[in-house]
Design an enzyme around this catalytic site. Structure first.
Site, PDB file in Angstrom:
ATOM      1  N   ARG A 158       0.822  -1.214   0.000  1.00 35.08           N
ATOM      2  CA  ARG A 158       0.000   0.000   0.000  1.00 35.08           C
ATOM      3  C   ARG A 158       0.856   1.263   0.000  1.00 35.08           C
ATOM      4  O   ARG A 158       0.480   2.263  -0.614  1.00 35.08           O
ATOM      5  CB  ARG A 158      -0.952  -0.014   1.198  1.00 35.08           C
ATOM      6  CG  ARG A 158      -2.074  -0.997   0.948  1.00 35.08           C
ATOM      7  CD  ARG A 158      -3.093  -1.050   2.041  1.00 35.08           C
ATOM      8  NE  ARG A 158      -4.325  -1.649   1.523  1.00 35.08           N
ATOM      9  CZ  ARG A 158      -5.277  -2.147   2.272  1.00 35.08           C
ATOM     10  NH1 ARG A 158      -5.174  -2.131   3.586  1.00 35.08           N
ATOM     11  NH2 ARG A 158      -6.360  -2.655   1.718  1.00 35.08           N
ATOM     12  N   LYS A 183     -19.897 -18.468  -0.402  1.00 41.07           N
ATOM     13  CA  LYS A 183     -21.344 -18.416  -0.197  1.00 41.07           C
ATOM     14  C   LYS A 183     -22.069 -17.470  -1.141  1.00 41.07           C
ATOM     15  O   LYS A 183     -21.570 -16.402  -1.462  1.00 41.07           O
ATOM     16  CB  LYS A 183     -21.618 -17.955   1.234  1.00 41.07           C
ATOM     17  CG  LYS A 183     -21.211 -18.978   2.273  1.00 41.07           C
ATOM     18  CD  LYS A 183     -21.558 -18.470   3.638  1.00 41.07           C
ATOM     19  CE  LYS A 183     -21.429 -19.588   4.666  1.00 41.07           C
ATOM     20  NZ  LYS A 183     -21.807 -19.112   5.991  1.00 41.07           N
ATOM     21  N   GLY A 231     -11.761  -9.916  -1.878  1.00 41.29           N
ATOM     22  CA  GLY A 231     -11.616 -11.083  -0.995  1.00 41.29           C
ATOM     23  C   GLY A 231     -10.371 -11.901  -1.278  1.00 41.29           C
ATOM     24  O   GLY A 231      -9.266 -11.379  -1.349  1.00 41.29           O
ATOM     25  N   GLY A 278     -13.293  -4.339  -0.070  1.00 46.68           N
ATOM     26  CA  GLY A 278     -14.689  -3.904   0.055  1.00 46.68           C
ATOM     27  C   GLY A 278     -15.118  -2.912  -1.010  1.00 46.68           C
ATOM     28  O   GLY A 278     -16.224  -3.015  -1.545  1.00 46.68           O
TER      29      GLY A 278
END
Ligand code: AMP
Length: 396
Positions: free
Chosen positions: A36, A197, A354, A377
């Site tokens: 970063r 999921k 993710g 996110g």
């Protein structure tokens, strides 16, 4: 989307408030991954070389509006300075007298990092008084933290409303790549959505089926779709209560003309263990107690054919339990094939969110994709079709 360009900004002698993402992994005050920091270097150098006074604003961890010494950005200043090969001043606070002194001491082209924004509650509440205090130090605002753009915080949204605002170079590249993948892509566009999921990716699936020509569903979430079609998935990870949801997504895909690619064969085992005995079988040959842990070779073949028929690929989530070989096979084969098409200029491939970055890393192709977003996110919310407040505030 139209943004101001730094190329046209008058920067010499100007105080540039630059929002960066320095929320780096740290152990005992030592940075364990400086990715970063590195991604902010081009913008910092660009501004500095044009004579701006560069004032870096960032958050670290979740101090929840309190001054938490263990969450200080202090340990970041030294490593950042080493990467830049230039001194970086550190201001013990991001507003008030201390911040003022730090900023006032900067010569043209010099840089300062101010203390964790989230030590003040006004950062996360986007409090106008806090925004004004920050804005008082700046002549212009640059946002280079796409990964924080899904939050409407003082430093990601409020400042852009008060000062002339610009996307930084990393932010600009991210926005251009997202546009190339989903905003204005070269068609046909293929999506791959995998992972555990369906429940965590409902908005994403609903948005993608409306936008893509083809969508391949893999990973644990494919089991929910297979079960919804009446297949027995044995003891596999499966959200049996989401059958109606899966059927509704399949119906919307049909209405929108998006071809859904579900597994046609699977790799099963009795346990999730490296080197365990596996079996490749058709969808109607999964036995009680079998766990579906990867897509089968025929499914991969179809996915590869879909890539070959597409000009753009957008990818989130692994196709199997890639952390445990051999259940990484489908993910690795698909990733390598995508990388090969990118290399020959036949495919624009954008991936992120993710576990996708670690899956592509595992396949050894993270640098061969057109673009891999590490924004987490913010990337997912953008894939869900949501407006990111930090991006919207930069638009002119
Ligand atoms: P996500 O964070 O939703 O993208 O999910 C990533 C996780 O999904 C990884 O840790 C994978 O191991 C897991 N996963 C992928 N395929 C399967 C599967 N067939 N069964 C169980 N877990 C899976």
């Amino acid at each position: 989307m139209t943004f101001r360009s730094l190329d046209t900004a008058d920067l010499a002698g100007k105080r540039a408030l630059v929002r960066v993402d320095f929320n780096v992994p740290m152990e005992g005050g030592v940075i364990t991954d400086d990715t970063r920091l590195r991604s902010a270097l081009p913008t910092i150098r660009y501004l500095s070389s044009r004579g701006a006074k560069v004032i870096l604003l960032a958050h670290f961890d979740r101090p929840k509006g309190q001054r938490v010494p263990a969450m200080s950005l202090g340990p970041v200043a030294g490593p950042l300075s080493a990467l830049l090969g230039e001194p970086v001043l550190f201001g013990e606070d991001c507003i008030g007298a201390d911040a003022y002194r730090t900023v006032a001491s900067l010569e043209n082209g010099q840089m300062a990092l101010l203390e964790n924004l989230r030590f003040h509650p006004g950062e996360e509440t986007n409090d106008p008084a806090f925004v004004s205090e920050l804005a008082a130090f700046g002549d212009l605002y640059v946002n280079d933290a796409f990964s924080a753009a899904h939050r409407a915080h003082a430093s990601t949204e409020g400042l852009a409303r008060l000062l002339p605002s610009y996307p930084g170079l990393a932010m600009r590249r991210e926005l251009d790549m997202l546009d190339a993948a989903l905003g204005n892509p070269q068609k046909p566009v293929l999506g791959i959505v995998g992972g555990a999921k369906v429940s965590t990716k409902l908005d994403l699936l609903n948005n993608l089926v409306r936008k893509l020509d083809r969508l391949a569903i893999g990973g644990g979430m494919a089991n929910t779709f297979l079960a919804a079609q009446g297949h027995d998935v044995g003891g596999s990870l499966c959200e049996h209560d989401l059958g109606d949801t899966a059927r509704a997504i399949m119906a919307s895909a049909k209405t929108a003309g998006c071809e859904l690619l579900l597994p046609v064969d699977v790799v099963v085992a009795r346990e999730v263990k490296p080197g365990t005995a596996t079996r490749t079988c058709g969808l109607d040959d999964v036995k009680a107690g079998d766990l579906i842990l990867d897509a089968g070779p025929e499914t991969v073949k179809r996915l590869i054919a879909a890539m070959d028929a597409s000009k753009t690929l957008i990818w989130n989530g692994p196709l199997g339990v890639f952390e445990v070989p051999p259940f990484d096979a489908a993910t690795v084969a698909a990733a390598k094939h995508a990388a090969g098409r990118v290399k020959t200029g036949q495919l624009v491939a954008v991936a992120g969110g993710g576990d996708t970055v670690s899956a592509l890393n595992h396949a050894g192709v993270v640098d061969d994709m057109t673009f891999v977003s590490t924004a987490g996110g913010a990337f997912l919310e953008w894939m869900e079709g949501k407006t990111l407040p930090g991006v919207a505030a930069l638009e002119v």
